[in-house]
Design an enzyme around this catalytic site. Structure first.
Site, PDB file in Angstrom:
ATOM      1  N   ASP A 136       1.028  -1.293   0.082  1.00  0.00           N
ATOM      2  CA  ASP A 136       0.018  -0.049   0.177  1.00  0.00           C
ATOM      3  C   ASP A 136       0.866   1.133  -0.121  1.00  0.00           C
ATOM      4  O   ASP A 136       1.914   1.298   0.712  1.00  0.00           O
ATOM      5  CB  ASP A 136      -0.994  -0.007   1.165  1.00  0.00           C
ATOM      6  CG  ASP A 136      -2.237   1.005   0.896  1.00  0.00           C
ATOM      7  OD1 ASP A 136      -2.859   0.396  -0.088  1.00  0.00           O
ATOM      8  OD2 ASP A 136      -2.419   1.596   1.805  1.00  0.00           O
ATOM      9  N   GLY A 188       0.873   6.550 -12.314  1.00  0.00           N
ATOM     10  CA  GLY A 188       0.403   7.273 -11.055  1.00  0.00           C
ATOM     11  C   GLY A 188       0.857   8.767 -11.226  1.00  0.00           C
ATOM     12  O   GLY A 188       0.782   9.410 -12.086  1.00  0.00           O
ATOM     13  N   TYR A 189       1.385   9.033 -10.028  1.00  0.00           N
ATOM     14  CA  TYR A 189       1.813  10.652  -9.880  1.00  0.00           C
ATOM     15  C   TYR A 189       3.379  10.745 -10.415  1.00  0.00           C
ATOM     16  O   TYR A 189       3.796  11.727  -9.940  1.00  0.00           O
ATOM     17  CB  TYR A 189       1.774  10.841  -8.373  1.00  0.00           C
ATOM     18  CG  TYR A 189       0.379  10.754  -7.793  1.00  0.00           C
ATOM     19  CD1 TYR A 189      -0.512  11.842  -8.032  1.00  0.00           C
ATOM     20  CD2 TYR A 189      -0.223   9.751  -7.247  1.00  0.00           C
ATOM     21  CE1 TYR A 189      -1.839  11.763  -7.391  1.00  0.00           C
ATOM     22  CE2 TYR A 189      -1.344   9.832  -6.807  1.00  0.00           C
ATOM     23  CZ  TYR A 189      -2.227  10.871  -6.581  1.00  0.00           C
ATOM     24  OH  TYR A 189      -3.509  10.879  -6.134  1.00  0.00           O
TER      25      TYR A 189
HETATM   26  P1  ITT Z   1      -3.623  -2.283  -5.098  1.00  0.00           P
HETATM   27  O1  ITT Z   1      -4.565  -1.767  -3.986  1.00  0.00           O
HETATM   28  O2  ITT Z   1      -4.166  -3.393  -5.836  1.00  0.00           O
HETATM   29  O3  ITT Z   1      -2.317  -2.673  -4.860  1.00  0.00           O
HETATM   30  P2  ITT Z   1      -3.732   0.445  -5.940  1.00  0.00           P
HETATM   31  O4  ITT Z   1      -3.234   1.298  -7.387  1.00  0.00           O
HETATM   32  O5  ITT Z   1      -5.143   0.626  -5.449  1.00  0.00           O
HETATM   33  O6  ITT Z   1      -3.246  -0.916  -6.183  1.00  0.00           O
HETATM   34  P3  ITT Z   1      -2.835   1.732  -3.633  1.00  0.00           P
HETATM   35  O7  ITT Z   1      -4.017   1.749  -2.815  1.00  0.00           O
HETATM   36  O8  ITT Z   1      -1.543   1.684  -2.868  1.00  0.00           O
HETATM   37  O9  ITT Z   1      -2.798   0.843  -4.990  1.00  0.00           O
HETATM   38  O10 ITT Z   1      -2.755   3.401  -4.306  1.00  0.00           O
HETATM   39  C1  ITT Z   1      -1.927   4.000  -4.464  1.00  0.00           C
HETATM   40  C2  ITT Z   1      -2.013   4.955  -5.348  1.00  0.00           C
HETATM   41  O11 ITT Z   1      -0.562   5.905  -5.440  1.00  0.00           O
HETATM   42  C3  ITT Z   1      -1.835   4.405  -7.095  1.00  0.00           C
HETATM   43  O12 ITT Z   1      -3.264   4.289  -7.434  1.00  0.00           O
HETATM   44  C4  ITT Z   1      -1.394   5.324  -7.464  1.00  0.00           C
HETATM   45  O13 ITT Z   1      -2.091   6.436  -8.269  1.00  0.00           O
HETATM   46  C5  ITT Z   1      -0.155   6.062  -6.837  1.00  0.00           C
HETATM   47  N1  ITT Z   1       1.149   5.401  -6.723  1.00  0.00           N
HETATM   48  C6  ITT Z   1       1.422   4.202  -6.131  1.00  0.00           C
HETATM   49  N2  ITT Z   1       2.508   3.717  -6.410  1.00  0.00           N
HETATM   50  C7  ITT Z   1       3.060   4.946  -7.176  1.00  0.00           C
HETATM   51  C8  ITT Z   1       4.517   4.956  -7.640  1.00  0.00           C
HETATM   52  O14 ITT Z   1       5.398   4.252  -7.731  1.00  0.00           O
HETATM   53  N3  ITT Z   1       4.514   6.017  -8.681  1.00  0.00           N
HETATM   54  C9  ITT Z   1       3.502   6.780  -8.674  1.00  0.00           C
HETATM   55  N4  ITT Z   1       2.397   6.856  -8.217  1.00  0.00           N
HETATM   56  C10 ITT Z   1       1.949   5.966  -7.507  1.00  0.00           C
END
Ligand code: ITT
Length: 206
Positions: A67, A151-152
């Protein structure tokens, strides 16, 4: 060799898990039939545990979850645990990035300081857990740059990397300094330590 079902449903994260852990840890795919796990926890640790335990319950096998949150100083640490749904439930990466840039419009250097934090948690049937955390400090830029990562990544510049965003780095460069790379290397080391502890006569050197 350690074997885990990968509890993340995010293929971008899955790629980074495989890239960092390499052949020493075998990752089995998340069962397609398992629905999304509601991330109702208050912390990254709570949500990582919810995701890992759901997969252990469904498969009877050890599982590893991640997470991750982006903590921005000018937003009081938001989006944090809500990073995947900052612009609303099911929001796209682009919508979350746009919402972040809007929220930071007018913010100065101090307000744009930020960090990514990842908690990796492995759970076994029977309740054993191994937890590791990784953090990378950096800042949020004014406009997205780069086509890599996810993501970001297009708006996050890690400290000490020449001002490039994560999206302007190749995957190995990102993994070398990223929150997830750090968390996964700490996780692999913790697994190794636990393994040595379980074999008589092979404890840590003083
Ligand atoms: P799972 O719960 O299935 O693992 P998720 O995408 O919902 O997948 P998270 O709840 O951890 O995962 O959400 C974190 C969010 O933060 C993710 O959707 C991305 O938008 C962002 N994120 C996570 N890791 C990142 C990274 O390495 N670089 C950039 N953005 C990231």
């Amino acid at each position: 060799m350690s074997e885990f079902v990968l509890a993340t449903a995010n293929p971008d994260k899955a790629r980074e898990f495989a890239g960092v852990l390499g052949p020493g840890v075998s990752l089995l795919p998340r069962p397609a039939a398992l629905g999304e796990v509601a991330e109702t926890g208050e912390t990254l640790l709570d949500n990582a545990r919810l995701k890992a335990q759901a997969v252990v319950a469904a498969t009877g096998l050890p599982a590893v979850a991640d997470d991750t949150g982006l903590e921005v100083d000018g937003l009081g640490g938001a989006p944090g645990v809500r990073s995947s749904r900052y612009a609303g439930e099911g929001a796209s990466y682009a919508a979350n990035v746009a919402a972040l840039l809007r929220a930071l419009a007018g913010a100065g250097e101090a307000g744009r300081r930020a960090r990514f934090r990842t908690v990796v948690l492995a759970a076994w049937p029977g309740g054993r857990e191994v937890v590791a955390e990784g953090v990378v400090e950096g800042s949020i830029v004014l406009e997205p740059r780069g086509a890599g990562g996810f993501g970001y990544d297009p708006v996050f510049v890690p400290d000490g990397c020449g001002g490039r965003t994560f999206a302007e780095m190749d995957p190995d460069e990102k993994n070398a300094v990223s929150h997830r790379g750090r968390a996964l290397r700490a996780f692999a080391a913790a697994l190794g330590d636990a393994g040595r502890g379980e074999r008589p006569g092979r404890g840590r050197r003083p």
